[in-house]
Design a protein around this motif. Structure first.
Motif, PDB file in Angstrom:
ATOM      1  N   ARG A  40     -17.091   0.549 -49.449  1.00  0.00           N
ATOM      2  CA  ARG A  40     -17.278  -0.566 -48.521  1.00  0.00           C
ATOM      3  C   ARG A  40     -18.688  -0.660 -47.966  1.00  0.00           C
ATOM      4  O   ARG A  40     -18.948  -1.495 -47.110  1.00  0.00           O
ATOM      5  N   ASP A  41     -19.596   0.219 -48.372  1.00  0.00           N
ATOM      6  CA  ASP A  41     -20.930   0.280 -47.758  1.00  0.00           C
ATOM      7  C   ASP A  41     -20.798   0.310 -46.236  1.00  0.00           C
ATOM      8  O   ASP A  41     -21.380  -0.488 -45.511  1.00  0.00           O
ATOM      9  N   LEU A  42     -19.996   1.215 -45.745  1.00  0.00           N
ATOM     10  CA  LEU A  42     -19.656   1.363 -44.333  1.00  0.00           C
ATOM     11  C   LEU A  42     -20.912   1.398 -43.455  1.00  0.00           C
ATOM     12  O   LEU A  42     -21.722   2.296 -43.563  1.00  0.00           O
ATOM     13  N   TRP A  47     -18.767   2.524 -38.685  1.00  0.00           N
ATOM     14  CA  TRP A  47     -18.440   3.946 -38.657  1.00  0.00           C
ATOM     15  C   TRP A  47     -18.199   4.417 -37.224  1.00  0.00           C
ATOM     16  O   TRP A  47     -17.223   5.097 -36.944  1.00  0.00           O
ATOM     17  N   LEU A  48     -19.098   4.034 -36.329  1.00  0.00           N
ATOM     18  CA  LEU A  48     -18.949   4.434 -34.933  1.00  0.00           C
ATOM     19  C   LEU A  48     -17.637   3.866 -34.367  1.00  0.00           C
ATOM     20  O   LEU A  48     -16.918   4.557 -33.644  1.00  0.00           O
ATOM     21  N   GLU A  58     -13.316   4.144 -26.201  1.00  0.00           N
ATOM     22  CA  GLU A  58     -13.945   2.850 -26.467  1.00  0.00           C
ATOM     23  C   GLU A  58     -15.327   3.008 -27.070  1.00  0.00           C
ATOM     24  O   GLU A  58     -15.771   2.172 -27.852  1.00  0.00           O
ATOM     25  N   GLN A  59     -16.020   4.073 -26.676  1.00  0.00           N
ATOM     26  CA  GLN A  59     -17.373   4.325 -27.180  1.00  0.00           C
ATOM     27  C   GLN A  59     -17.674   5.806 -27.014  1.00  0.00           C
ATOM     28  O   GLN A  59     -16.995   6.499 -26.263  1.00  0.00           O
ATOM     29  N   PRO A  60     -18.705   6.296 -27.724  1.00  0.00           N
ATOM     30  CA  PRO A  60     -19.058   7.700 -27.548  1.00  0.00           C
ATOM     31  C   PRO A  60     -19.374   7.987 -26.075  1.00  0.00           C
ATOM     32  O   PRO A  60     -19.872   7.122 -25.357  1.00  0.00           O
ATOM     33  N   ARG A  68     -25.171  12.196 -32.796  1.00  0.00           N
ATOM     34  CA  ARG A  68     -24.563  13.160 -33.727  1.00  0.00           C
ATOM     35  C   ARG A  68     -23.627  12.445 -34.707  1.00  0.00           C
ATOM     36  O   ARG A  68     -23.631  12.736 -35.895  1.00  0.00           O
ATOM     37  N   LEU A  69     -22.822  11.524 -34.194  1.00  0.00           N
ATOM     38  CA  LEU A  69     -21.870  10.811 -35.046  1.00  0.00           C
ATOM     39  C   LEU A  69     -22.586   9.906 -36.049  1.00  0.00           C
ATOM     40  O   LEU A  69     -22.181   9.806 -37.209  1.00  0.00           O
TER      41      LEU A  69
END
Length: 194
Positions: A40-42, A47-48, A58-60, A68-69
């Motif tokens: 899918r060419d993520l 990805w996040l 909801e978010q990092p 890091r992610l």
């Protein structure tokens, strides 16, 4: 030095997961990441988003975690698209028991196959017979017994199975991106995380 340029390993990412209240293994998501980048060419944003859903947030939690992610994605993409064929699945290392390492490989395989299955039959039509066979063989890995003793024979077997998963991931990526080593030269920067 930016965290994003540091090598992300299993323990580091497991710590990020713990920071977000998740006990799950990064191996499953790494399998999903590898197949997602191939099929899918993520994007970095996608990805996040996928990780946040998996972690139930909801978010990092902070900028360092987001880096890091995102660094994990960048590192995986670089390895899959490298002509050096140095990709390695993100799995527990020698600090873990053989049973834990086998469980990590099983989880990685389940994540990888989940994305392959979700992609449906269309992409498979262009696959080589070697890739079809490699992906079919992964189904056996997904069903493997992980309650194994620490022995040199089991260690050698696990190494061979890990190598099979590694080659299947590289073959999938290479066939989906023919003639495109180093697919991306710069990482998409989604901007600051608030």
């Amino acid at each position: 030095m930016s965290l994003i340029s540091e090598r992300q390993d299993f323990s580091t990412l497991a710590d990020v997961f713990l920071l977000h209240g998740s006990m799950q293994s990064p191996a499953f998501l790494d399998g999903r990441l590898c197949a997602g980048l191939a099929l899918r060419d993520l994007s970095a944003e996608a990805w996040l988003g996928e990780i946040c859903i998996s972690l139930g947030v909801e978010q990092p939690r902070d900028e360092a975690s987001a880096e890091r992610l995102l660094g994990w994605r960048r590192q995986t993409l670089d390895a899959l698209s490298s002509s050096e064929l140095n990709f390695e699945p993100l799995l527990p290392d020698e600090m873990f028991s053989l049973a834990e390492r086998a469980q990590g490989l099983k989880e990685w395989t389940l994540g990888f196959l989940e994305v392959v299955e979700d992609a449906g039959e269309e992409p498979r039509k262009a696959w080589s017979s070697a890739l079809r066979e490699a992906v079919e063989d992964l189904a056996g890995l997904a069903a493997m017994e992980t309650d194994i003793d620490d022995s040199s024979e089991n260690e050698n077997d696990l190494f061979a199975l890990t190598e099979h998963a590694r080659m299947a991931a590289m073959l999938l990526y290479t066939e989906q991106h023919p003639g495109r080593p180093q697919v991306e030269e710069v990482d998409e920067n989604p901007g600051p995380v608030h």
